[in-house]
Motif scaffolding. Structure first.
Motif, PDB file in Angstrom:
ATOM      1  N   HIS A  24       1.459  14.226  -2.141  1.00 35.09           N
ATOM      2  CA  HIS A  24       1.828  14.578  -0.759  1.00 35.09           C
ATOM      3  C   HIS A  24       0.843  14.014   0.265  1.00 35.09           C
ATOM      4  O   HIS A  24       1.160  13.926   1.451  1.00 35.09           O
ATOM      5  N   ASP A  25      -0.346  13.621  -0.195  1.00 36.44           N
ATOM      6  CA  ASP A  25      -1.328  13.054   0.728  1.00 36.44           C
ATOM      7  C   ASP A  25      -1.023  11.606   1.097  1.00 36.44           C
ATOM      8  O   ASP A  25      -1.468  11.137   2.155  1.00 36.44           O
ATOM      9  N   ILE A  26      -0.296  10.895   0.222  1.00 37.86           N
ATOM     10  CA  ILE A  26      -0.042   9.470   0.482  1.00 37.86           C
ATOM     11  C   ILE A  26       1.438   9.147   0.629  1.00 37.86           C
ATOM     12  O   ILE A  26       1.789   8.005   0.929  1.00 37.86           O
ATOM     13  N   GLN A  27       2.301  10.120   0.412  1.00 38.78           N
ATOM     14  CA  GLN A  27       3.742   9.878   0.533  1.00 38.78           C
ATOM     15  C   GLN A  27       4.076   9.364   1.933  1.00 38.78           C
ATOM     16  O   GLN A  27       3.628   9.924   2.933  1.00 38.78           O
ATOM     17  N   ASP A  28       4.833   8.281   1.996  1.00 38.80           N
ATOM     18  CA  ASP A  28       5.262   7.666   3.262  1.00 38.80           C
ATOM     19  C   ASP A  28       4.090   7.178   4.107  1.00 38.80           C
ATOM     20  O   ASP A  28       4.208   7.060   5.335  1.00 38.80           O
ATOM     21  N   LYS A  29       2.970   6.899   3.458  1.00 42.32           N
ATOM     22  CA  LYS A  29       1.811   6.366   4.167  1.00 42.32           C
ATOM     23  C   LYS A  29       1.352   5.073   3.497  1.00 42.32           C
ATOM     24  O   LYS A  29       1.682   4.806   2.348  1.00 42.32           O
ATOM     25  N   VAL A  30       0.576   4.304   4.262  1.00 37.74           N
ATOM     26  CA  VAL A  30      -0.025   3.087   3.708  1.00 37.74           C
ATOM     27  C   VAL A  30      -1.428   3.443   3.239  1.00 37.74           C
ATOM     28  O   VAL A  30      -2.265   3.894   4.040  1.00 37.74           O
ATOM     29  N   GLY A  53       0.796  -1.222   0.000  1.00 39.63           N
ATOM     30  CA  GLY A  53       0.000   0.000   0.000  1.00 39.63           C
ATOM     31  C   GLY A  53       0.824   1.265   0.000  1.00 39.63           C
ATOM     32  O   GLY A  53       0.299   2.350   0.233  1.00 39.63           O
ATOM     33  N   ARG A  54       2.109   1.151  -0.286  1.00 43.42           N
ATOM     34  CA  ARG A  54       3.000   2.312  -0.291  1.00 43.42           C
ATOM     35  C   ARG A  54       3.398   2.676  -1.717  1.00 43.42           C
ATOM     36  O   ARG A  54       3.569   1.802  -2.564  1.00 43.42           O
ATOM     37  N   ILE A  55       3.560   3.979  -1.956  1.00 41.84           N
ATOM     38  CA  ILE A  55       4.019   4.441  -3.253  1.00 41.84           C
ATOM     39  C   ILE A  55       5.536   4.347  -3.299  1.00 41.84           C
ATOM     40  O   ILE A  55       6.225   4.581  -2.298  1.00 41.84           O
ATOM     41  N   CYS A  56       6.081   3.966  -4.441  1.00 35.18           N
ATOM     42  CA  CYS A  56       7.537   3.770  -4.539  1.00 35.18           C
ATOM     43  C   CYS A  56       8.034   4.232  -5.898  1.00 35.18           C
ATOM     44  O   CYS A  56       7.365   4.057  -6.914  1.00 35.18           O
ATOM     45  N   ASN A  57       9.224   4.833  -5.898  1.00 38.11           N
ATOM     46  CA  ASN A  57       9.852   5.238  -7.151  1.00 38.11           C
ATOM     47  C   ASN A  57      10.596   4.046  -7.745  1.00 38.11           C
ATOM     48  O   ASN A  57      10.552   2.932  -7.211  1.00 38.11           O
ATOM     49  N   ARG A  58      11.310   4.265  -8.822  1.00 36.90           N
ATOM     50  CA  ARG A  58      11.950   3.143  -9.522  1.00 36.90           C
ATOM     51  C   ARG A  58      13.024   2.477  -8.679  1.00 36.90           C
ATOM     52  O   ARG A  58      13.147   1.251  -8.678  1.00 36.90           O
ATOM     53  N   CYS A 113      -2.115  10.583  -7.830  1.00 39.77           N
ATOM     54  CA  CYS A 113      -1.105  10.586  -6.763  1.00 39.77           C
ATOM     55  C   CYS A 113       0.267  10.085  -7.209  1.00 39.77           C
ATOM     56  O   CYS A 113       1.200  10.089  -6.403  1.00 39.77           O
ATOM     57  N   CYS A 114       0.409   9.633  -8.438  1.00 43.75           N
ATOM     58  CA  CYS A 114       1.690   9.077  -8.885  1.00 43.75           C
ATOM     59  C   CYS A 114       2.509  10.058  -9.711  1.00 43.75           C
ATOM     60  O   CYS A 114       3.521   9.682 -10.304  1.00 43.75           O
ATOM     61  N   ILE A 115       2.084  11.311  -9.770  1.00 47.68           N
ATOM     62  CA  ILE A 115       2.832  12.369 -10.463  1.00 47.68           C
ATOM     63  C   ILE A 115       3.005  13.531  -9.506  1.00 47.68           C
ATOM     64  O   ILE A 115       2.047  13.955  -8.851  1.00 47.68           O
ATOM     65  N   ASP A 116       4.213  14.045  -9.441  1.00 50.24           N
ATOM     66  CA  ASP A 116       4.476  15.236  -8.633  1.00 50.24           C
ATOM     67  C   ASP A 116       4.094  16.460  -9.467  1.00 50.24           C
ATOM     68  O   ASP A 116       4.838  16.892 -10.347  1.00 50.24           O
ATOM     69  N   GLN A 117       2.920  16.993  -9.193  1.00 43.91           N
ATOM     70  CA  GLN A 117       2.396  18.104  -9.984  1.00 43.91           C
ATOM     71  C   GLN A 117       3.250  19.365  -9.844  1.00 43.91           C
ATOM     72  O   GLN A 117       3.171  20.266 -10.688  1.00 43.91           O
ATOM     73  N   ASN A 118       4.063  19.435  -8.816  1.00 44.32           N
ATOM     74  CA  ASN A 118       4.877  20.633  -8.577  1.00 44.32           C
ATOM     75  C   ASN A 118       6.267  20.536  -9.183  1.00 44.32           C
ATOM     76  O   ASN A 118       7.047  21.479  -9.078  1.00 44.32           O
TER      77      ASN A 118
END
Length: 735
Positions: free
Chosen positions: A297-303, A236-241, A336-341
């Motif tokens: 930023h709402d789900i970064q480092d969260k499950v 349930g965590r987001i991860c980069n390559r 949530c998988c793109i950094d809009q900033n």
């Protein structure tokens, strides 16, 4: 010693329930215990389960224990008063049972005896090596590993301990540790005088180096077409390559792959690629954005599964669970998988999104406005069909599944791919206007631009520039993403790229308001709603008639010269947002404005031109000559854009060097044209002949479709007007 009183023993299992023991004081007491034993009814021998001990029944009424390692007897014989009839060892090796012909069964605790034997030979690594092999044969890998470690401790310079350790770790599926032990084992053979052993060592070292050198590039190749970030559906965590690769390196799948590739069979990179493709496969989400979607930023480092299940968070959680239940570890959502900033990441994401959808293992299309148990027609009525980005999100992937608002499959269609559903595809074809072949097997290309622009002409996007950006992947182009540039500029840059790379002017066939970017181009994608004009086809007889007419009026030399001139015309080319467009110019001989048929909204002009049948043009623009107080005489040309397709020349986009065209300058590309000076334009027709010619127009002109025919009556033409002194006359068609 335990003495058990029983009847005459027979072959089979013996259960000992009551035993008596002679104490040192001579008293006897009852001891209750239960031991299941397999009895051997012949006075021969048995081997312990770990292979370290042999027990024999001898004719001298004794039972003897022997070490399989030293081949020596352990301690004193165990004595009976009669011929020993049967012997047995308990499975855990703690008890030995012997029975004689008098019906007496004796229970001997042999654990201490074995311990003494071990202590006797513990100074030798061969004992533990032997026992480790026995444990391996019994699939007792952890016990075998323990003995292997003892072998290494007693004889660290030998390869034997590492060989046993490698085998035990392999059995325990600890593949990375097994390879490490295997490498050390090979290093211990470095000075082995055996030539065959040296060859074996070199063989395996070469395989290890080859494999380790191939895995990393194979992973990078697999991730080349993958999104920059993905959600791990298990954690349930987001991860980069980097996180994805590191997680893969820790999996049993990777370690088993590495181990089997080293140890078994010929090295096959395809096997590795298949395993990587399976592990790194991902699922994409296509949906309509709603208010307050969870961002990065709402789900970064969260499950994700631990977040409060409210609002659109539920949609994200459900999507990940559906993907996980389908057997996929990785999933992607544009929310949530793109950094809009991050502008760099945003650029790459917009230009790569079509590729991400195309290479996905599955695309889940969620229709939040389609209620459960909906029947045929509900899918076509979903607002999902009106959004700009969803065109590529459906066309790009190979496998898609539609889900209703309650996350059940649309129409209860449980097939693996809804693109194979005839009913769903027919419904989408009717709703979108996209032909079934493109819906099922679309490939991005610069060609057929007018048709693709029409697909998007009824779509809307929240940000006005996105209507153009969402088409980048459809046409296979990569352009800068510049939010804030406004719709007309974004669409203009896209159309400029399409025309420049295809050499096809079909994108100039539009109806509507011209763009500030270039007046040849429309200001809005909706200008492509009208169906493109289709040239009428000629019958064979009609073609022969026209050819015969030409033979009587045009010499072969003149026709050949004209053909060569057409063939060598430059292709459409943009420079600094100005269009260099090869055209056929028809000098106007007479223009008459009709009285206010449309009031002040539109103006209709009857036009006569040298080389064309008479035609009428209706436009919102008033020609300069008819401005109040501006009765200025100017030469006006009617322009027909030229395209190489009229000569049935090769597709410009397919030429090998089409992307490396030289700049077209005025000297080399502009054909001089001739027209009669002072062509009159007024309210009454005086008439003045002119002569048609060729022109390579650099000016900004607005192309429209007109109901006119050329001199031979072959086609209706796309026309535009260009004033002699590069002043624009913008014509717009009205239905």
């Amino acid at each position: 010693m335990f003495e058990v009183l029983c009847g005459r023993p027979t072959a089979g299992n013996l259960s000992l329930d009551q035993t008596t023991k002679q104490s040192s004081s001579g008293t006897r007491r009852t001891d209750t215990r239960s031991v299941n034993l397999a009895l051997v009814t012949l006075p021969t021998f048995i081997v312990s389960f770990d292979g370290s001990l042999i027990t024999t029944a001898s004719k001298d009424k004794t039972v003897r224990l022997w070490s399989t390692e030293s081949h020596q007897q352990i301690r004193q014989p165990l004595k009976h008063t009669a011929l020993v009839f049967c012997i047995a060892l308990s499975p855990n090796g703690e008890f030995l049972v012997s029975g004689d012909r008098d019906g007496k069964v004796r229970l001997w605790p042999v654990k201490n005896t074995l311990s003494a034997a071990i202590q006797l030979y513990s100074s030798s690594d061969s004992y533990f090596a032997h026992r480790s092999k026995v444990k391996l044969g019994q699939n007792l890998y952890l016990e075998a590993l323990s003995d292997a470690e003892k072998v290494i401790g007693l004889n660290p310079s030998s390869h034997l301990g590492y060989e046993l350790k490698h085998a035990a770790l392999q059995g325990a599926q600890r593949y990375d540790d097994a390879i490490a032990a295997f490498k050390i084992m090979l290093s211990k053979l470095d000075n082995d005088p055996d030539t065959q052993m040296q060859k074996l060592r070199q063989h395996y070292f070469s395989r290890i180096e080859l494999l380790e050198g191939a895995v990393r590039p194979a992973i990078q190749a697999q991730l080349e077409n993958a999104p920059l970030r993905l959600i791990n559906t298990s954690t349930g965590r987001i991860c980069n390559r980097d996180a994805q690769v590191n997680a893969f390196m820790e999996t049993t799948e990777y370690k088993e792959l590495l181990y089997s590739s080293v140890m078994h069979g010929p090295f096959q990179i395809e096997h590795i690629r298949e395993a990587l493709a399976y592990y790194f496969s991902w699922v994409m989400l296509s949906h309509r954005w709603e208010t307050k979607e969870p961002l990065l930023h709402d789900i970064q480092d969260k499950v994700i599964y631990d977040l409060d299940p409210i609002g659109t968070t539920v949609k994200l959680q459900k999507f990940c669970k559906v993907a996980r239940n389908a057997g996929y570890r990785l999933a992607w959502s544009d929310t949530c998988c793109i950094d809009q900033n991050n502008n760099v990441e945003l650029q790459e994401s917009v230009n790569s999104m079509f590729v991400w959808y195309h290479y996905s293992a599955l695309t889940i299309i969620y229709l939040s406005d389609t209620p459960p148990l909906s029947e045929s027609g509900a899918l076509a009525n979903s607002v999902w069909n009106t959004r700009g980005w969803t065109v590529q999100e459906f066309l790009a992937p190979t496998i898609v599944l539609f889900y209703q608002s309650d996350w059940t499959l649309c129409l209860d269609d449980r097939s693996r791919n809804h693109k194979e559903s005839v009913s769903i595809m027919q419904e989408l074809e009717a709703a979108t206007g996209i032909n079934a072949r493109a819906l099922v097997a679309f490939r991005p290309a610069i060609g057929d631009a007018r048709e693709k622009l029409q697909w998007a002409s009824t779509r809307v996007t929240t940000l006005q520039e996105d209507i153009a950006y969402s088409l980048f992947g459809i046409f296979g182009v990569h352009l800068p993403v510049i939010y804030g540039e406004k719709r007309h500029n974004a669409l203009g840059r896209l159309l400029q790229e399409i025309i420049a790379h295809s050499g096809d002017i079909i994108a100039l066939d539009w109806v509507g308001q011209s763009s500030n970017f270039n007046s040849c181009l429309p200001a809005d994608i909706s200008s492509y709603k009208t169906l493109p004009y289709t040239l009428p086809s000629l019958s064979e007889d009609g073609m022969q008639t026209l050819v015969s007419m030409l033979r009587n009026t045009v010499t072969v030399k003149s026709a050949s010269k004209l053909y060569t001139l057409f063939e060598n015309l430059s292709v459409p080319h943009f420079a600094n947002a100005r269009l260099q467009l090869p055209c056929i110019a028809f000098p106007l001989t007479e223009v008459t404005r009709r009285p206010g048929q449309y009031g002040d909204r539109c103006f209709t002009y009857d036009v006569k031109a040298d080389g064309l049948h008479d035609l009428s043009i209706t436009t919102e623009d008033q020609l300069v000559q008819f401005w109040p107080g501006r009765p200025v005489q100017r030469t006006v040309l009617l322009i027909r854009p030229w395209t190489c397709y009229l000569l049935e020349l090769p597709d410009f986009a397919e030429l090998p060097d089409f992307a490396e065209l030289p700049d077209i300058d005025d000297e080399s590309s502009v054909e001089d044209y001739w027209s009669a000076p002072g062509s009159p334009l007024h309210d009454s027709p005086p008439g003045s002949p002119g002569k048609q010619g060729l022109v390579d127009s650099e000016s900004s002109v607005s192309v429209t479709r007109k109901g006119s025919e050329d001199a031979a009556g072959l086609t209706k033409t796309n026309s535009c007007a260009l004033e002699r002194k590069e002043r624009n006359v913008n014509f717009a068609e009205h239905s």
